[in-house]
Design an enzyme around this catalytic site. Sequence first.
Site, PDB file in Angstrom:
ATOM      1  N   THR A 111     -52.245 -31.365  38.592  1.00 41.08           N
ATOM      2  CA  THR A 111     -53.527 -31.077  39.233  1.00 41.08           C
ATOM      3  C   THR A 111     -53.767 -32.148  40.275  1.00 41.08           C
ATOM      4  OG1 THR A 111     -54.687 -32.319  37.508  1.00 41.08           O
ATOM      5  CG2 THR A 111     -54.503 -29.938  37.209  1.00 41.08           C
ATOM      6  N   ALA A 153     -56.463 -33.621  45.268  1.00 45.11           N
ATOM      7  CA  ALA A 153     -57.477 -34.687  45.347  1.00 45.11           C
ATOM      8  C   ALA A 153     -57.760 -35.304  43.986  1.00 45.11           C
ATOM      9  CB  ALA A 153     -58.773 -34.198  45.978  1.00 45.11           C
ATOM     10  N   CYS A 154     -57.345 -34.640  42.881  1.00 49.91           N
ATOM     11  CA  CYS A 154     -57.375 -35.235  41.536  1.00 49.91           C
ATOM     12  C   CYS A 154     -58.703 -35.904  41.196  1.00 49.91           C
ATOM     13  CB  CYS A 154     -56.237 -36.239  41.375  1.00 49.91           C
ATOM     14  SG  CYS A 154     -54.633 -35.454  41.332  1.00 49.91           S
ATOM     15  N   GLY A 155     -59.802 -35.238  41.514  1.00 54.34           N
ATOM     16  CA  GLY A 155     -61.093 -35.775  41.148  1.00 54.34           C
ATOM     17  C   GLY A 155     -61.636 -36.794  42.122  1.00 54.34           C
TER      18      GLY A 155
END
Length: 281
Positions: free
Chosen positions: A107, A110-112
Amino acid sequence: MSRVTARRRTLRISPAGVVQRPDTLVVEEPLEIRTGGQSLTVTMRTPGADIDLIHGFLFTEGIITSAEDIVTARYCAGTDENGQNTYNVLDVQLRAPVPVQPRSFLTNSACGLCGKTALDEVRIRTNHPIPAAGPDLDPRILAALPGELRSRQSVFDATGGLHAAGLFTPDGEALAVREDVGRHNAVDKLLGWALREHRIPAHDLILMVSGRASFELVQKAVMAGIPALGAVSAPSSLAVDLAVESGMTLIGFLRGESMNVYSGFDRVRLEAADRSASHPL
């Protein structure tokens, strides 16, 4: 080596009735990437061009900067129910080992991270800033790229179920095309090829992808110094922001003779374009 397609039984339902028949599907299998014997990540991919894949992945993640940073890459033992090697574990020996923590890249859009943090991180990490000038992009050549990419998708012809990425010269010559069930893997395979062929930085090339232009794909192109990215479908807002921040020409909805240019307008030749319906940006 693992197969890239597999046959499965299906029921075909159509106005003509119901027919039982086999269907050809693209293979999706895990690839575990290890560095120095320690697991780094697992990615779901279509087998094939795995060496290119790991080169591209490690390069776009900033773990290596050149093909020479990888001393060896070898498949580890791993067998299926028939005792055949699955070729699903690759161990990489780096020239200068770096402290890499095992992590998941599944995932990685931008990964959060917030948008500003993500843009700053890519700008800091790339070793190949995109030049302000060139290459000149002819809209007629850009319009032909999706067809050129599609004509080289041999596995798609058999399955209809995977993505493609290609590197092209500004005059439309295809240098390499890679396919994969994951769009990010297709780009990593392609950039891994370019790294091994000493074509990075790719300041004179165009990256064409068969789907949408996500932040992750623009990030990978920026890491390789690619000045132009074309996509058949839409970009995301953060992808456009990164393209603008990096000086890249980003083109979406590249279909037929139409396209949307989201950034880097100065590279696109507009002499032949109809300006009668143009609007100020």
